[in-house]
Design a protein around this motif. Structure first.
Motif, short mmCIF file in Angstrom:
data_model
loop_
_atom_site.label_atom_id
_atom_site.label_comp_id
_atom_site.label_asym_id
_atom_site.label_seq_id
_atom_site.Cartn_x
_atom_site.Cartn_y
_atom_site.Cartn_z
N TRP A 1 32.55 29.00 44.91
CA TRP A 1 33.14 27.68 45.10
C TRP A 1 32.45 26.67 44.18
O TRP A 1 33.10 25.80 43.58
CB TRP A 1 32.98 27.29 46.56
CG TRP A 1 33.74 26.10 47.06
CD1 TRP A 1 34.97 26.10 47.64
CD2 TRP A 1 33.29 24.73 47.10
NE1 TRP A 1 35.32 24.83 48.03
CE2 TRP A 1 34.31 23.97 47.71
CE3 TRP A 1 32.12 24.09 46.68
CZ2 TRP A 1 34.20 22.60 47.91
CZ3 TRP A 1 32.02 22.72 46.88
CH2 TRP A 1 33.05 21.99 47.48
N CYS B 1 40.73 36.96 43.92
CA CYS B 1 41.27 35.98 44.88
C CYS B 1 42.26 36.71 45.78
O CYS B 1 43.30 37.19 45.30
CB CYS B 1 41.94 34.84 44.12
SG CYS B 1 40.86 34.03 42.91
N HIS B 2 41.97 36.79 47.06
CA HIS B 2 42.67 37.71 47.95
C HIS B 2 44.14 37.35 48.19
O HIS B 2 44.90 38.19 48.67
CB HIS B 2 41.95 37.77 49.30
CG HIS B 2 40.61 38.44 49.24
ND1 HIS B 2 39.95 38.73 48.07
CD2 HIS B 2 39.80 38.91 50.24
CE1 HIS B 2 38.79 39.32 48.34
NE2 HIS B 2 38.67 39.43 49.64
N SER C 1 45.99 39.21 40.49
CA SER C 1 44.70 39.86 40.33
C SER C 1 44.90 41.30 39.86
O SER C 1 45.68 42.06 40.44
CB SER C 1 43.93 39.85 41.65
OG SER C 1 42.77 40.66 41.55
N CYS D 1 46.17 36.37 45.73
CA CYS D 1 46.86 36.27 44.44
C CYS D 1 47.41 37.60 43.97
O CYS D 1 46.67 38.57 43.77
CB CYS D 1 45.91 35.69 43.39
SG CYS D 1 46.74 35.36 41.82
N ARG E 1 33.73 26.56 40.62
CA ARG E 1 34.97 25.78 40.51
C ARG E 1 34.65 24.28 40.53
O ARG E 1 35.22 23.50 39.76
CB ARG E 1 35.92 26.15 41.65
CG ARG E 1 36.51 27.55 41.53
CD ARG E 1 37.51 27.84 42.62
NE ARG E 1 38.09 29.17 42.44
CZ ARG E 1 39.40 29.42 42.37
NH1 ARG E 1 40.26 28.43 42.43
NH2 ARG E 1 39.83 30.64 42.20
N GLU F 1 40.87 25.88 46.54
CA GLU F 1 41.57 26.88 47.37
C GLU F 1 41.35 26.73 48.86
O GLU F 1 42.29 26.80 49.65
CB GLU F 1 41.22 28.32 46.96
CG GLU F 1 41.47 28.64 45.50
CD GLU F 1 42.91 28.48 45.04
OE1 GLU F 1 43.77 28.01 45.78
OE2 GLU F 1 43.18 28.80 43.87
N VAL G 1 37.33 34.80 48.05
CA VAL G 1 36.99 35.21 46.68
C VAL G 1 35.54 35.66 46.66
O VAL G 1 34.67 34.99 47.21
CB VAL G 1 37.17 34.05 45.68
CG1 VAL G 1 36.89 34.51 44.26
CG2 VAL G 1 38.56 33.45 45.78
N GLU H 1 39.63 38.44 38.44
CA GLU H 1 39.08 37.91 39.69
C GLU H 1 39.77 38.52 40.91
O GLU H 1 40.88 39.04 40.81
CB GLU H 1 39.19 36.39 39.71
CG GLU H 1 38.56 35.72 38.49
CD GLU H 1 37.11 36.08 38.31
OE1 GLU H 1 36.27 35.60 39.09
OE2 GLU H 1 36.79 36.85 37.38
#
Length: 348
Positions: free
Chosen positions: A201, A87-88, A93, A90, A204, A186, A196, A85
């Motif tokens: 969303w 996720c900016h 990643s 993280c 999730r 998040e 993301v 993924e």
């Protein structure tokens, strides 16, 4: 003697509003009803000189609706790095040139981590994996790990954070005895596409709904400081409240090297404290946990202010790819603040 003028808030258009903290005192403290999105926004817009008033009220709300105890948790990464993924925020990643590399923790290592966590007095131990969702190998290792932790004589509550789930996987985790499932939204729904792009969303949210319906406790929070507006912070707080989570971890962005957010500024202390107070007033009955980034954002003094401003849970030790404070320092802080640690026997 002339009476002191009644404290009011003002919109930028000059309209006078009733003081939001006075409204919160009656609505949240007395009735236990969380603030609306508009009210949360007004809290987030309070001037610096009113932050101490906000934190004092948030502490009263926490004591009234949650009690004095603090829940202590440790976390360990079963599978680190290599996540597909984007996720900016993280560093795990696989799409970003961060220094984190893919690695697995073996079952004996998981048992040792659970034992060390229990020895701090923690009541929760969370097994985390950097994945979109668990495959059969990962679930098998989680099952084996939980069995080994129990065989070690450790009765600590076990939580998991393994990404998005199917209904069959939810049912399998329930059968394993997983107490609580963490899956963070998040950020606000309106801001999520900027954070993301590889999943939504809503995906999730669907996992969280299945977890709730299966009877596991829901742990769901997010990260403050990812370029969201104050309006979106207020939106996020109320969206979390609508989920009725058992626990909300509050993270503050750590600008990890190699991620798209590596040059983002650290959240300023007063803004972070306003967020803590606002989230407590939006979620009066929820476990509100200090999580990643608190050391960088608050420092020691600010952490104590947060603990006295509505926080009633804390992660001790290190995080997934970032160092935290030694557990002994956090336990000493709780002792200094005369905050009792929730006993394991009370969670079983």
């Amino acid at each position: 003697m002339t009476a002191a003028p009644e404290r009011t808030d003002r919109h930028t258009d000059g309209d006078v509003l009733e003081d939001v903290l006075e409204v919160a005192r009656e609505q949240v403290l007395e009735r236990g009803e969380g603030l609306t999105e508009e009210q949360v926004l007004r809290v987030l817009q309070l001037p610096d000189e009113r932050v101490s008033d906000l934190l004092a009220l948030a502490h009263e709300v926490r004591m009234r609706w949650c009690g004095p105890e603090v829940e202590v948790e440790g976390i360990v990464s079963l599978k680190t790095g290599g996540c597909p993924e984007d996720c900016h925020f993280c560093s795990q990643s696989g799409q970003f040139p961060s220094p984190v590399r893919s690695a697995w923790l073996d079952v004996p290592g998981l048992v040792r981590a659970a034992r060390q966590t229990a020895e701090t007095g923690a009541t929760e131990f969370c097994i985390v994996a950097a994945v979109r969702g668990p495959d059969a190998r990962l679930l098998s290792q989680v099952r084996e790990g939980i069995a080994a932790i129990r065989a070690d004589g450790n009765d600590i509550q076990i939580a998991c954070s393994l990404g998005m789930l199917t209904q069959a996987q939810v049912d399998e985790l329930v059968e394993m005895g997983v107490h609580r499932y963490n899956h963070n939204l998040e950020t606000a729904r309106s801001h999520f596409p900027q954070v993301v792009t590889t999943h939504s969303w809503e995906e999730r949210w669907d996992t969280l709904r299945m977890v709730r319906d299966a009877g596991m406790e829901v742990c769901c929070g997010g990260i403050i400081g990812m370029g969201e507006t104050l309006e979106q912070r207020a939106e996020f707080a109320v969206q979390l409240a609508s989920l009725s989570p058992d626990e909300v971890p509050m993270n503050f962005l750590i600008p990890n090297p190699g991620t798209p957010y590596e040059n983002y500024p650290v959240v300023e202390g007063p803004d972070a404290l306003r967020a803590v107070g606002a989230f407590r007033l939006a979620l009066p009955r929820t476990i509100l946990r200090f999580a990643g980034g608190r050391e960088l954002t608050f420092g020691d003094l600010g952490a104590k202010q947060g603990m006295l401003g509505g926080i009633n849970a804390i992660i001790v030790g290190n995080y997934l790819t970032n160092l935290g404070r030694p557990a002994a320092q956090d336990l000493e802080m709780l002792d200094d603040l005369k905050m009792p640690i929730k006993a394991l026997s009370q969670t079983l």
